[in-house]
Enzyme design. Sequence first.
Site, PDB file in Angstrom:
ATOM      1  N   GLU A   1     -73.840 -25.521  78.404  1.00 20.18           N
ATOM      2  CA  GLU A   1     -74.966 -26.086  78.178  1.00 20.18           C
ATOM      3  C   GLU A   1     -75.654 -25.707  76.902  1.00 20.18           C
ATOM      4  O   GLU A   1     -76.825 -25.190  76.803  1.00 20.18           O
ATOM      5  CB  GLU A   1     -76.191 -25.695  79.438  1.00 20.18           C
ATOM      6  CG  GLU A   1     -75.551 -26.090  80.834  1.00 20.18           C
ATOM      7  CD  GLU A   1     -76.414 -25.824  81.820  1.00 20.18           C
ATOM      8  OE1 GLU A   1     -77.625 -25.573  81.464  1.00 20.18           O
ATOM      9  OE2 GLU A   1     -75.837 -25.757  83.077  1.00 20.18           O
TER      10      GLU A   1
ATOM     11  N   HIS B   1     -78.199 -21.214  76.523  1.00 19.72           N
ATOM     12  CA  HIS B   1     -79.359 -21.860  75.900  1.00 19.72           C
ATOM     13  C   HIS B   1     -79.739 -20.464  75.153  1.00 19.72           C
ATOM     14  O   HIS B   1     -80.486 -19.714  75.531  1.00 19.72           O
ATOM     15  CB  HIS B   1     -80.290 -22.078  77.183  1.00 19.72           C
ATOM     16  CG  HIS B   1     -79.865 -23.192  78.068  1.00 19.72           C
ATOM     17  ND1 HIS B   1     -79.730 -24.325  77.554  1.00 19.72           N
ATOM     18  CD2 HIS B   1     -79.317 -23.061  79.429  1.00 19.72           C
ATOM     19  CE1 HIS B   1     -79.462 -25.189  78.657  1.00 19.72           C
ATOM     20  NE2 HIS B   1     -79.192 -24.622  79.660  1.00 19.72           N
TER      21      HIS B   1
HETATM   22  C1  XIL Z   1     -82.346 -28.870  83.559  1.00 22.25           C
HETATM   23  C2  XIL Z   1     -82.326 -30.390  83.009  1.00 22.25           C
HETATM   24  O1  XIL Z   1     -82.131 -30.499  81.799  1.00 22.25           O
HETATM   25  C3  XIL Z   1     -84.065 -30.978  83.225  1.00 22.25           C
HETATM   26  O2  XIL Z   1     -83.922 -32.181  83.009  1.00 22.25           O
HETATM   27  C4  XIL Z   1     -84.315 -30.689  84.778  1.00 22.25           C
HETATM   28  O3  XIL Z   1     -85.691 -31.082  84.836  1.00 22.25           O
HETATM   29  C5  XIL Z   1     -84.288 -29.164  85.174  1.00 22.25           C
HETATM   30  O4  XIL Z   1     -82.931 -28.667  84.860  1.00 22.25           O
HETATM   31  N1  XIL Z   1     -79.604 -24.674  83.688  1.00 22.25           N
HETATM   32  C6  XIL Z   1     -78.991 -25.797  84.154  1.00 22.25           C
HETATM   33  C7  XIL Z   1     -79.514 -27.066  84.310  1.00 22.25           C
HETATM   34  O5  XIL Z   1     -78.017 -25.299  85.127  1.00 22.25           O
HETATM   35  O6  XIL Z   1     -79.127 -27.654  85.256  1.00 22.25           O
HETATM   36  C8  XIL Z   1     -80.832 -27.210  83.750  1.00 22.25           C
HETATM   37  O7  XIL Z   1     -81.052 -28.406  83.481  1.00 22.25           O
HETATM   38  C9  XIL Z   1     -81.145 -26.154  82.576  1.00 22.25           C
HETATM   39  C10 XIL Z   1     -81.035 -24.841  83.040  1.00 22.25           C
END
Ligand code: XIL
Length: 322
Positions: free
Chosen positions: A242, A214
Amino acid sequence: SGLNLAAKSAKKLYFGTATNSEQWNDTKYYNILKNDAEFGQFATEPEEGVFTFQDADIIADFTKKTGKLLRGHNCVWYNQLPDWLTTGTFTAPELAFIVSRHCYNLVNHYKGHVYVLRFNIHANSTSDRYSWDVINEAFNDDGTFREDVFYNTLNTSYIPLALYAARAADPNAKLYINDYNIEGTGAKSTALKNLVKSLKADGVPIDGVGIQSHLIVGEVPSTFQQNLEEFVALGVEVAITELDIRFQSLPPDAAGIAQQKQDYETVVAACNAVEKCVGVTVWDFTDKYSWIPSTFPGQGDACPWDENYVKKPAYEGIIEGF
Ligand code: XIL
């Protein structure tokens, strides 16, 4: 798929996206569905010992019908926990049983599904083991273990417990530990590398490390590829699990949009360059469903497609990176 990746990628490198059941019938998703909050921690165990898989089944059935790979996410996470777990008081043996049973039941429910024929992205499509994020976000940014409901009672023992249970539940699934802010070298990455070394030395099943990625436009760590290589050197595979690359102020200018394209290319190219980096999952491919605006107010435009499903220059960056 429209990404024409087969022509670009000389190695078996998948590209996919996260989703959740509100989006499952939006048929523009590519190659892989990584279960977002539907498999979310204990979203499948709303009451102690009572398992509900119907929402996650929607996605799993969709991937089975369309021959896509499926990443399970996740088994154990400090976030999105049900009240019975966060407000309950458990002895260490009781909590150890709860963790083991949850991981076993979740992974076993999807046994034989979390590996399917690759979605024809590669000429030599073969059935392939696929993966679970068994442990999610176990560390603080300084490299200490997160003091959550699991750690506070079980110390770090919840980690091998969960991994052994997942392995027993589906011996053919690859088992990952997944985290963020480990995209470059540093204290948190080092802590996870030390954990992987320790688990490997103890014979605990661990197959991969998920690099959430991210990221912020213009801030891809210069050590991104080196960091991937350091994890792989420990005997595990890695995956970008992600990926989204957000703007911290909106709307972005032309220079920012060009930078985002470059950043997407840099990340995908780094994974492509590291043999045991197996693939890239974006955390929703369209700005329409991105988690960023609600989590980081005022920030966004992080995905390769915009909210109207129009490909952005970032999309071209992904293609170039493959
Ligand atoms: C996030 C989802 O995208 C949201 O919709 C939810 O409300 C919260 O979680 N790291 C992770 C993910 O491993 O599971 C998270 O996803 C984002 C951060």
